[in-house]
Design a protein around this motif. Sequence first.
Motif, PDB file in Angstrom:
ATOM      1  N   VAL A 279       0.749  -0.761  10.002  1.00 57.91           N
ATOM      2  CA  VAL A 279       1.467   0.329   9.327  1.00 57.91           C
ATOM      3  C   VAL A 279       0.835   0.557   7.960  1.00 57.91           C
ATOM      4  O   VAL A 279       0.647  -0.387   7.185  1.00 57.91           O
ATOM      5  CB  VAL A 279       2.956  -0.032   9.147  1.00 57.91           C
ATOM      6  N   MET A 280       0.518   1.844   7.699  1.00 57.84           N
ATOM      7  CA  MET A 280      -0.124   2.196   6.428  1.00 57.84           C
ATOM      8  C   MET A 280       0.713   3.234   5.681  1.00 57.84           C
ATOM      9  O   MET A 280       1.497   3.969   6.282  1.00 57.84           O
ATOM     10  CB  MET A 280      -1.521   2.778   6.698  1.00 57.84           C
ATOM     11  N   HIS A 281       0.523   3.296   4.379  1.00 61.88           N
ATOM     12  CA  HIS A 281       1.175   4.325   3.547  1.00 61.88           C
ATOM     13  C   HIS A 281       0.358   4.416   2.260  1.00 61.88           C
ATOM     14  O   HIS A 281       0.075   3.395   1.640  1.00 61.88           O
ATOM     15  CB  HIS A 281       2.627   3.924   3.249  1.00 61.88           C
ATOM     16  N   GLN A 283       1.239   5.479  -0.568  1.00 57.16           N
ATOM     17  CA  GLN A 283       2.129   5.321  -1.723  1.00 57.16           C
ATOM     18  C   GLN A 283       1.948   6.500  -2.687  1.00 57.16           C
ATOM     19  O   GLN A 283       0.909   7.115  -2.690  1.00 57.16           O
ATOM     20  CB  GLN A 283       1.904   3.993  -2.434  1.00 57.16           C
ATOM     21  N   ARG A 287      11.289   4.622   0.159  1.00 62.32           N
ATOM     22  CA  ARG A 287      11.973   3.742   1.106  1.00 62.32           C
ATOM     23  C   ARG A 287      13.294   4.397   1.491  1.00 62.32           C
ATOM     24  O   ARG A 287      14.004   4.909   0.627  1.00 62.32           O
ATOM     25  CB  ARG A 287      12.225   2.379   0.461  1.00 62.32           C
ATOM     26  N   ILE A 291      10.173   5.696   5.325  1.00 66.07           N
ATOM     27  CA  ILE A 291       9.907   4.346   5.850  1.00 66.07           C
ATOM     28  C   ILE A 291      11.033   3.401   5.423  1.00 66.07           C
ATOM     29  O   ILE A 291      11.543   3.506   4.296  1.00 66.07           O
ATOM     30  CB  ILE A 291       8.513   3.853   5.339  1.00 66.07           C
ATOM     31  N   VAL A 295      10.063  -2.420   7.252  1.00 70.02           N
ATOM     32  CA  VAL A 295       8.746  -2.121   7.818  1.00 70.02           C
ATOM     33  C   VAL A 295       7.687  -2.144   6.709  1.00 70.02           C
ATOM     34  O   VAL A 295       6.611  -2.737   6.869  1.00 70.02           O
ATOM     35  CB  VAL A 295       8.741  -0.752   8.536  1.00 70.02           C
ATOM     36  N   ALA A 296       8.025  -1.523   5.576  1.00 67.56           N
ATOM     37  CA  ALA A 296       7.051  -1.450   4.471  1.00 67.56           C
ATOM     38  C   ALA A 296       6.630  -2.847   4.021  1.00 67.56           C
ATOM     39  O   ALA A 296       5.473  -3.077   3.661  1.00 67.56           O
ATOM     40  CB  ALA A 296       7.655  -0.678   3.300  1.00 67.56           C
ATOM     41  N   ASP A 297       7.560  -3.785   4.025  1.00 66.80           N
ATOM     42  CA  ASP A 297       7.266  -5.144   3.558  1.00 66.80           C
ATOM     43  C   ASP A 297       7.077  -6.117   4.725  1.00 66.80           C
ATOM     44  O   ASP A 297       6.982  -7.321   4.510  1.00 66.80           O
ATOM     45  CB  ASP A 297       8.422  -5.651   2.671  1.00 66.80           C
ATOM     46  N   GLN A 300       3.611  -6.273   9.860  1.00 68.58           N
ATOM     47  CA  GLN A 300       2.604  -5.322  10.358  1.00 68.58           C
ATOM     48  C   GLN A 300       2.098  -4.369   9.270  1.00 68.58           C
ATOM     49  O   GLN A 300       1.197  -3.578   9.498  1.00 68.58           O
ATOM     50  CB  GLN A 300       3.184  -4.545  11.545  1.00 68.58           C
ATOM     51  N   SER A 301       2.688  -4.472   8.083  1.00 66.94           N
ATOM     52  CA  SER A 301       2.282  -3.566   6.999  1.00 66.94           C
ATOM     53  C   SER A 301       0.967  -4.014   6.368  1.00 66.94           C
ATOM     54  O   SER A 301       0.781  -5.186   6.049  1.00 66.94           O
ATOM     55  CB  SER A 301       3.383  -3.547   5.930  1.00 66.94           C
ATOM     56  N   ILE A 303      -0.088  -2.117   3.715  1.00 63.15           N
ATOM     57  CA  ILE A 303      -0.009  -1.202   2.562  1.00 63.15           C
ATOM     58  C   ILE A 303      -0.617  -1.847   1.307  1.00 63.15           C
ATOM     59  O   ILE A 303      -1.304  -1.192   0.529  1.00 63.15           O
ATOM     60  CB  ILE A 303       1.455  -0.764   2.351  1.00 63.15           C
TER      61      ILE A 303
END
Length: 331
Positions: A279-281, A283, A287, A291, A295-297, A300-301, A303
């Motif tokens: 998972v990418m973002h 930024q 939140r 997302i 998930v963000a933390d 699979q992140s 980021i």
Amino acid sequence: MNEGTVTTHPLPLQLRSDGTLRHLLTLEGLNRRQIEQLLQRAQAFVRPLGATPPATRDLEGVTVANLFTEPSTRTRVSFELAAKRLGASVVNLEVQLSSRVKGESMLNTIYTLESLHVDVMVIRDAEAGIPGLVADHVKPHVSVLSAGEAHVSHPTQGLLDALTILQRKPDLSKLAVAIVGDVRHSRVARSAYDALTRLGIGELRIVAPPVFMPEAGEMPGCARHTTLAKGLKDVDVIMMLRIQKERMSQASLPDADRYFAKYGLTPDRLQLARPDAIVMHPQPMNRGIEIASDVADGPQSVIRDQVRNGVAVRMAVLAEVIANRGSLPPA
Ligand code: NCD
């Protein structure tokens, strides 16, 4: 506002007459080999967290100016750190200019910077065409690097996104990538598209509500989905995007709760993707809008890898344009 209209640069403007990179305004004009070389150069600057960051003298005696007329945290700081880790001097200018006077004021500013021996101008601007305008007017020894141009392009972000994917999943030809959210107004999505298609990505999907779909004909070759259920099915990479409030009218902004209910990436929805999906973002993240924090933390992140890779990519681009300058005498 430049909604939906993409300004294209005269592509050869980026390259010197010997074909090497002088400015970086868009990834559109680069071929696969040029992108791969930049990524290899960037990878050599990546260190694990906790290790001493790389320090070289590639930019000794060089001055880099960061000229940002739109807010930025990561991009500006990473350009500054990248330049300093290569031994350059750095000046940061945050300027607020009205659109009416933008072109002229920008040129006055760059002529001043040239007189101050600035060699590289890093430009972020909300108006399409500004980095290209500056590139068109600087002296031959000066390079212009885009740090984000309106909704049009964000080339170093496209490179760092490609590098982040390659570090986890080296065979891009086997991957399915979903770009999710406000694709219509996103320079990040356009540059990711440019990088990944040139590098031979297996499958690229756009997943967005109809209002956030790019214009018909843009990003050719991408399958378009309006639901996460279909769009995320069995993908290897999910790139989430922020709603670009600043690039649309208040009236077209979706309600945050309803948006999250339909398009937010939650742990449940992440299960639609392959079990080892990343998972990418780019930024800043919202939140609870695009997302969920879990998930963000979550495991699979990647980021935070994106942020780390941003410095390495910007070091590679700076080192490249300065090396290509060769023995050009300052005009
Ligand atoms: C992005 C940008 O400015 O385009 N941020 C960044 O550079 N990392 C994405 C965004 O603002 O949503």
